[in-house]
Design a protein around this motif. Structure first.
Motif: not given
Length: 309
Positions: A259, A263-266, A269-270, A273
């Motif tokens: 991730l 992705t650019d997910h913070f 957040d990861i 997840q």
């Protein structure tokens, strides 16, 4: 509002096709080989990019040092670095001390899975090689093999037909018998005593990986399998080489790596997840397993496209 991060547009590895394999870049022409294809090239080169392909790749670095990217693993390389990548495992090697360039950095052998798998059904001698190829799905780094690996490559390169295949098999035999190695990307089941145990282990792994955010306890799994917790704990340790808790953490951290790379997910957040319930614990476990923080891992991963570190 903070400025958005500047990130490469491309996050997925590039699929390498036959059209990219020009003899001008160091590949043997298709008509010159059979199962085995040799490749030698320097750096920089268009071939040094974040990519994958359908063949296995046996990769020996003979010159320069820098950063290696194999799946979700990031590490250092130097001359003598020897890695076997399985089919469709993304990889790239970025030299950081090549100056204006070097004429030869990589000695590579590529080969397909299907012909060896079919041959192993009839030739018992090839079965030890199939175990090696199974491990290669995660990338294998071998140690203490540099000189022999270079001699093997030269022998394969210099021959054709049955002699080439013989030299290639000798190379694989040395790798299969090498006990000084490490797996690079994600986790790997190491052993099981029989098909029944392997099926049980696969069920457990499927439960863990099927929904990372779900809480799966050793007690729950033991009940489902009709085992005591202590028996399942010993069984799991024997089959995977890790305790149940360590294995779950490894799976979650490696999923977090993907991730972070794609992705650019913070980071926070990861963390949730992949199943961690607080960021501090996630950061601590990530540092223990990867040697860097999640933020630093993401920063380093951006260089897999070919930038300097």
């Amino acid at each position: 509002m903070p400025a958005p991060r500047s990130r490469p547009r491309q996050r997925q590895p590039e699929l390498e096709g036959e059209f990219a394999r020009s003899p001008a870049l160091g590949y043997e022409a298709p008509e010159d080989g059979g199962l085995v294809r040799c490749l030698a090239h320097g750096f920089p080169t268009p071939l040094a990019r974040w990519h994958f392909h359908d063949e296995y790749e046996l990769h020996l670095i003979t010159c320069t040092s820098g950063k290696a990217f194999v799946g979700d693993w990031i590490g250092q390389f130097e001359p003598g670095h020897l890695v076997l990548c399985g089919p469709r495992l993304p990889h790239n090697w970025i030299s950081l001390d090549a100056g204006e360039g070097v004429p030869e950095r990589d000695l590579v052998i590529q080969f397909e899975h299907a012909p060896l798998a079919r041959a192993a059904e009839s030739l018992p001698e090839l079965r030890e090689v199939m175990a090696l190829l199974q491990r290669a799905r995660h990338g294998i780094e071998f140690f203490g093999m540099s000189e022999r690996a270079q001699a093997h490559w030269q022998a394969v390169k210099a021959t054709r037909g049955v002699r080439r295949f013989g030299h290639f098999c000798a190379y694989l035999a040395d790798l299969a018998q090498c006990g000084d190695y490490r797996l690079l990307s994600t986790v790997q089941i190491q052993s099981a005593e029989g098909d029944g145990e392997l099926e049980q282990i696969n069920r457990i792994v499927d439960r863990i990986t099927g929904d990372l955010a779900a809480s799966v306890s050793l007690a729950d799994l033991a009940g489902e399998l009709g085992m005591s917790e202590s028996r399942l704990s010993r069984f799991f340790k024997r089959a995977t080489g890790n305790s149940f808790t360590d294995f779950v953490n490894m799976v979650r951290i490696n999923s977090a790596c993907r991730l972070l790379m794609q992705t650019d997910h913070f980071v926070a957040d990861i963390c949730y997840q992949v199943g961690f319930n607080n960021v501090a614990n996630f950061n601590r476990r990530f540092l223990e397993l990867k040697g860097v923080t999640p933020t630093e891992f993401r920063r380093q991963a951006e260089h897999r496209f070919g930038g300097a570190s």
